[in-house]
Design an enzyme around this catalytic site. Structure first.
Site, PDB file in Angstrom:
ATOM      1  N   LYS A 147       5.391   5.951   9.043  1.00 14.90           N
ATOM      2  CA  LYS A 147       3.718   5.526   9.698  1.00 14.90           C
ATOM      3  C   LYS A 147       3.394   4.110   9.081  1.00 14.90           C
ATOM      4  O   LYS A 147       3.746   3.613   8.167  1.00 14.90           O
ATOM      5  CB  LYS A 147       3.043   6.893   8.604  1.00 14.90           C
ATOM      6  CG  LYS A 147       2.010   6.019   9.298  1.00 14.90           C
ATOM      7  CD  LYS A 147       0.472   7.437   8.497  1.00 14.90           C
ATOM      8  CE  LYS A 147       0.118   7.187   6.897  1.00 14.90           C
ATOM      9  NZ  LYS A 147      -0.812   8.293   6.724  1.00 14.90           N
ATOM     10  N   SER A 191     -11.702   7.686  -5.121  1.00 13.14           N
ATOM     11  CA  SER A 191     -10.691   5.875  -5.360  1.00 13.14           C
ATOM     12  C   SER A 191     -11.289   6.093  -7.069  1.00 13.14           C
ATOM     13  O   SER A 191     -10.583   4.082  -6.948  1.00 13.14           O
ATOM     14  CB  SER A 191     -11.313   4.708  -4.031  1.00 13.14           C
ATOM     15  OG  SER A 191     -12.559   5.099  -3.835  1.00 13.14           O
ATOM     16  N   MET A 215      -5.575  14.780  -5.763  1.00 18.38           N
ATOM     17  CA  MET A 215      -5.666  13.826  -4.691  1.00 18.38           C
ATOM     18  C   MET A 215      -5.699  12.650  -3.783  1.00 18.38           C
ATOM     19  O   MET A 215      -4.979  11.789  -3.397  1.00 18.38           O
ATOM     20  CB  MET A 215      -6.034  14.854  -3.119  1.00 18.38           C
ATOM     21  CG  MET A 215      -5.881  16.966  -3.534  1.00 18.38           C
ATOM     22  SD  MET A 215      -3.960  16.444  -3.305  1.00 18.38           S
ATOM     23  CE  MET A 215      -3.318  15.568  -1.233  1.00 18.38           C
ATOM     24  N   GLY A 216      -6.636  11.626  -5.269  1.00 19.22           N
ATOM     25  CA  GLY A 216      -6.892  10.300  -4.791  1.00 19.22           C
ATOM     26  C   GLY A 216      -6.262   9.474  -5.287  1.00 19.22           C
ATOM     27  O   GLY A 216      -5.995   8.265  -4.532  1.00 19.22           O
ATOM     28  N   THR A 217      -5.419   9.672  -5.929  1.00 19.09           N
ATOM     29  CA  THR A 217      -4.006   8.776  -7.007  1.00 19.09           C
ATOM     30  C   THR A 217      -3.423   8.935  -5.612  1.00 19.09           C
ATOM     31  O   THR A 217      -2.219   9.907  -6.268  1.00 19.09           O
ATOM     32  CB  THR A 217      -4.264   8.915  -8.188  1.00 19.09           C
ATOM     33  OG1 THR A 217      -5.571   9.394  -8.815  1.00 19.09           O
ATOM     34  CG2 THR A 217      -3.014   7.951  -9.159  1.00 19.09           C
ATOM     35  N   ASP A 218      -3.079   7.258  -5.396  1.00 22.70           N
ATOM     36  CA  ASP A 218      -1.892   7.310  -4.383  1.00 22.70           C
ATOM     37  C   ASP A 218      -1.638   6.068  -4.709  1.00 22.70           C
ATOM     38  O   ASP A 218      -0.800   5.129  -4.091  1.00 22.70           O
ATOM     39  CB  ASP A 218      -1.757   7.293  -3.515  1.00 22.70           C
ATOM     40  CG  ASP A 218      -3.692   6.427  -2.293  1.00 22.70           C
ATOM     41  OD1 ASP A 218      -4.378   6.011  -3.000  1.00 22.70           O
ATOM     42  OD2 ASP A 218      -3.162   7.084  -1.433  1.00 22.70           O
ATOM     43  N   LYS A 234      -4.482   3.730 -10.069  1.00 22.97           N
ATOM     44  CA  LYS A 234      -5.839   4.644  -9.789  1.00 22.97           C
ATOM     45  C   LYS A 234      -5.455   5.680 -10.939  1.00 22.97           C
ATOM     46  O   LYS A 234      -4.628   5.980 -10.978  1.00 22.97           O
ATOM     47  CB  LYS A 234      -6.027   5.393  -8.647  1.00 22.97           C
ATOM     48  CG  LYS A 234      -6.516   4.411  -7.411  1.00 22.97           C
ATOM     49  CD  LYS A 234      -6.097   4.967  -5.972  1.00 22.97           C
ATOM     50  CE  LYS A 234      -6.675   4.022  -4.733  1.00 22.97           C
ATOM     51  NZ  LYS A 234      -6.433   4.278  -3.843  1.00 22.97           N
ATOM     52  N   GLY A 257      -0.688  15.201  -5.778  1.00 28.74           N
ATOM     53  CA  GLY A 257      -0.815  14.961  -4.090  1.00 28.74           C
ATOM     54  C   GLY A 257      -0.901  13.706  -4.087  1.00 28.74           C
ATOM     55  O   GLY A 257      -1.703  12.813  -3.464  1.00 28.74           O
TER      56      GLY A 257
HETATM   57  P1  NAD Z   1     -13.646   6.920   1.290  1.00 32.67           P
HETATM   58  O1  NAD Z   1     -13.501   5.268   0.931  1.00 32.67           O
HETATM   59  O2  NAD Z   1     -14.106   7.180   2.352  1.00 32.67           O
HETATM   60  O3  NAD Z   1     -14.296   7.515  -0.506  1.00 32.67           O
HETATM   61  C1  NAD Z   1     -14.377   7.002  -1.637  1.00 32.67           C
HETATM   62  C2  NAD Z   1     -14.171   8.141  -2.811  1.00 32.67           C
HETATM   63  O4  NAD Z   1     -14.355   7.517  -3.903  1.00 32.67           O
HETATM   64  C3  NAD Z   1     -15.931   8.859  -2.527  1.00 32.67           C
HETATM   65  O5  NAD Z   1     -16.176   9.925  -3.317  1.00 32.67           O
HETATM   66  C4  NAD Z   1     -16.724   7.513  -3.479  1.00 32.67           C
HETATM   67  O6  NAD Z   1     -18.266   8.219  -4.236  1.00 32.67           O
HETATM   68  C5  NAD Z   1     -15.685   7.816  -5.039  1.00 32.67           C
HETATM   69  N1  NAD Z   1     -15.169   6.382  -5.202  1.00 32.67           N
HETATM   70  C6  NAD Z   1     -15.866   5.138  -5.237  1.00 32.67           C
HETATM   71  N2  NAD Z   1     -15.217   4.381  -6.498  1.00 32.67           N
HETATM   72  C7  NAD Z   1     -15.139   5.060  -7.536  1.00 32.67           C
HETATM   73  C8  NAD Z   1     -15.049   5.182  -8.447  1.00 32.67           C
HETATM   74  N3  NAD Z   1     -15.319   3.597  -9.365  1.00 32.67           N
HETATM   75  N4  NAD Z   1     -15.060   6.143  -9.186  1.00 32.67           N
HETATM   76  C9  NAD Z   1     -15.781   7.338  -9.322  1.00 32.67           C
HETATM   77  N5  NAD Z   1     -15.132   7.659  -8.091  1.00 32.67           N
HETATM   78  C10 NAD Z   1     -15.468   6.813  -6.666  1.00 32.67           C
HETATM   79  O7  NAD Z   1     -12.078   7.572   0.586  1.00 32.67           O
HETATM   80  P2  NAD Z   1     -11.023   8.303   1.628  1.00 32.67           P
HETATM   81  O8  NAD Z   1     -10.254   7.912   2.445  1.00 32.67           O
HETATM   82  O9  NAD Z   1     -11.507  10.036   1.297  1.00 32.67           O
HETATM   83  O10 NAD Z   1     -10.096   8.655   0.079  1.00 32.67           O
HETATM   84  C11 NAD Z   1     -10.296   8.968  -1.195  1.00 32.67           C
HETATM   85  C12 NAD Z   1      -8.658   8.750  -2.205  1.00 32.67           C
HETATM   86  O11 NAD Z   1      -7.729   9.451  -1.220  1.00 32.67           O
HETATM   87  C13 NAD Z   1      -8.545   7.301  -2.102  1.00 32.67           C
HETATM   88  O12 NAD Z   1      -7.850   6.392  -3.169  1.00 32.67           O
HETATM   89  C14 NAD Z   1      -7.184   7.498  -0.580  1.00 32.67           C
HETATM   90  O13 NAD Z   1      -6.341   6.326  -1.075  1.00 32.67           O
HETATM   91  C15 NAD Z   1      -6.923   8.472  -1.164  1.00 32.67           C
HETATM   92  N6  NAD Z   1      -5.639   9.140  -0.605  1.00 32.67           N
HETATM   93  C16 NAD Z   1      -5.154   9.703  -0.646  1.00 32.67           C
HETATM   94  C17 NAD Z   1      -4.322  10.387   0.251  1.00 32.67           C
HETATM   95  C18 NAD Z   1      -3.279  11.189  -0.501  1.00 32.67           C
HETATM   96  O14 NAD Z   1      -2.165  11.987   0.422  1.00 32.67           O
HETATM   97  N7  NAD Z   1      -2.901  11.635  -1.915  1.00 32.67           N
HETATM   98  C19 NAD Z   1      -4.312  10.521   1.561  1.00 32.67           C
HETATM   99  C20 NAD Z   1      -4.734   9.693   1.817  1.00 32.67           C
HETATM  100  C21 NAD Z   1      -6.225   9.278   1.117  1.00 32.67           C
END
Ligand code: NAD
Length: 321
Positions: free
Chosen positions: A67, A199, A219-222, A226, A292
């Site tokens: 990818k 994020s 799931m957010g920490t990638d 983070k 994740g």
């Molecule tokens: P997005 O930009 O659409 O949303 C970001 C989210 O994080 C929102 O809920 C926002 O309010 C919140 N946020 C932003 N700054 C913040 C802070 N300082 N403190 C707390 N929350 C905060 O992003 P998304 O596409 O929804 O992705 C969210 C996260 O998931 C990203 O970190 C992205 O890299 C990660 N991600 C992980 C995978 C995986 O496989 N694990 C896959 C895709 C995305």
């Protein structure tokens, strides 16, 4: 070569197709018959973009490929999605390019599938309240995938930017489950399952706030740096992940590892639970945490499913290259 364009994916592939494909490849990873290659991710010094590749090979399905894509933060000003992804699949027998598949929606699907798989295998069977931390692009997909795994009666949600929560509330209304925007302390004291998908670079949830028996899908920490939950919570939980190498370097476990609170051996790959070689939750009081991180093999698995579906439905576009 087959092309499955981005605009064909939503008609072709369902979250449930992706769930099955990702569950199978997680099991193959744990059996070491599928493996991810080292990830490349670079700040390219143009448009503030992050660009990279995730790749791998599954010897069971012969899915081979990568990818490519990344994050272009200024795309939104151009009316484009900030995250851009495309999958290239190669014929494992000949090395010829087999398919090119639009992977923006598939990335959201495969990420949602991963946390839903963790809920299936690790959450208490009687989980009733789902807690959502995050309300960005991925959160809606996470919510849709999670609700099919348990009889959730209520959703409680918190977001750093509360103005984003009505969008998630609309998804809950569509699904038909009562939704409430709450303060964090209420979320942690009421939710049986918590998905974090932000994020954030600082812990949002502290160890002391989590009740026994909770399952967390972080799931957010990638990326290095983070963090969504306190490292003491990571240390207190029974830990599961998609891939240990990623969990300790770019996942939620990176901070507990760096502080010496946990060792790599403390983290179980969820594929071992899926294939029955490891125990998942062992008591109703245990706190389970799935880290994740998102692996390339997930992308190849769902892109392969998209190609198979395009072929079986007679909508695959064939081109000579
Ligand atoms: P997005 O930009 O659409 O949303 C970001 C989210 O994080 C929102 O809920 C926002 O309010 C919140 N946020 C932003 N700054 C913040 C802070 N300082 N403190 C707390 N929350 C905060 O992003 P998304 O596409 O929804 O992705 C969210 C996260 O998931 C990203 O970190 C992205 O890299 C990660 N991600 C992980 C995978 C995986 O496989 N694990 C896959 C895709 C995305």
């Amino acid at each position: 070569m087959i092309i499955v364009p981005e605009n064909a994916i939503s008609e072709l592939v369902s979250l449930s197709d992706c769930f099955d494909a990702v569950e199978k490849v997680f099991a193959s990873m744990a059996k070491k018959s599928a493996y991810n290659f080292p990830v490349i991710r670079e700040a390219i010094g143009h448009q503030d973009a992050l660009y990279g590749f995730k790749s791998g090979f599954d010897r069971e399905t012969l899915a081979l490929g990568l990818k490519a894509g990344g994050f272009w933060p200024h795309n939104v000003e151009r009316g484009l999605t900030n995250h851009q992804s495309i999958v290239f699949l190669f014929d494992a027998d000949t090395g010829k390019c087999r398919a090119v598949v639009g992977a923006n929606l598939l990335t959201a699907f495969r990420t949602a599938a991963a946390s839903a798989i963790s809920i299936k295998h690790l959450a208490r069977a009687d989980a009733k309240v789902l807690g959502m931390v995050g309300a960005g692009h991925q959160a809606a997909f996470q919510l849709r995938a999670a609700v099919s795994q348990r009889q959730f009666e209520r959703i409680v949600a918190w977001n750093f930017h509360p103005e984003m929560l009505p969008r998630l509330a609309a998804v809950a209304a569509e699904i038909g489950i009562p939704f409430e925007a709450v303060e964090l302390d209420r979320l942690t004291s009421e939710a049986d399952v918590i998905i974090t998908i932000t994020s954030s670079f600082n812990p949002i949830i502290q160890a002391s706030e989590i009740r026994p028996g909770t399952h967390l899908a972080c799931m957010g920490t990638d990326t290095r740096g983070k963090q969504e939950v306190d490292e003491k919570l990571v240390a207190a939980a029974t830990l599961f992940t998609d891939e240990v190498a990623q969990a300790v370097s770019i996942g939620e476990c990176q901070h507990a590892i760096a502080k010496g609170l946990i060792a790599e051996d403390d983290i179980i790959e969820i594929g071992s639970v899926i294939s029955g070689t490891a125990i998942g939750r062992s008591s109703p009081d245990e706190i389970t945490l799935f880290d994740g991180t998102g692996v390339g093999l997930q992308d190849l698995a769902v892109a392969s499913a998209a190609v198979d579906l395009a072929l079986s439905k007679g909508v695959a576009i064939n081109v000579d290259v």
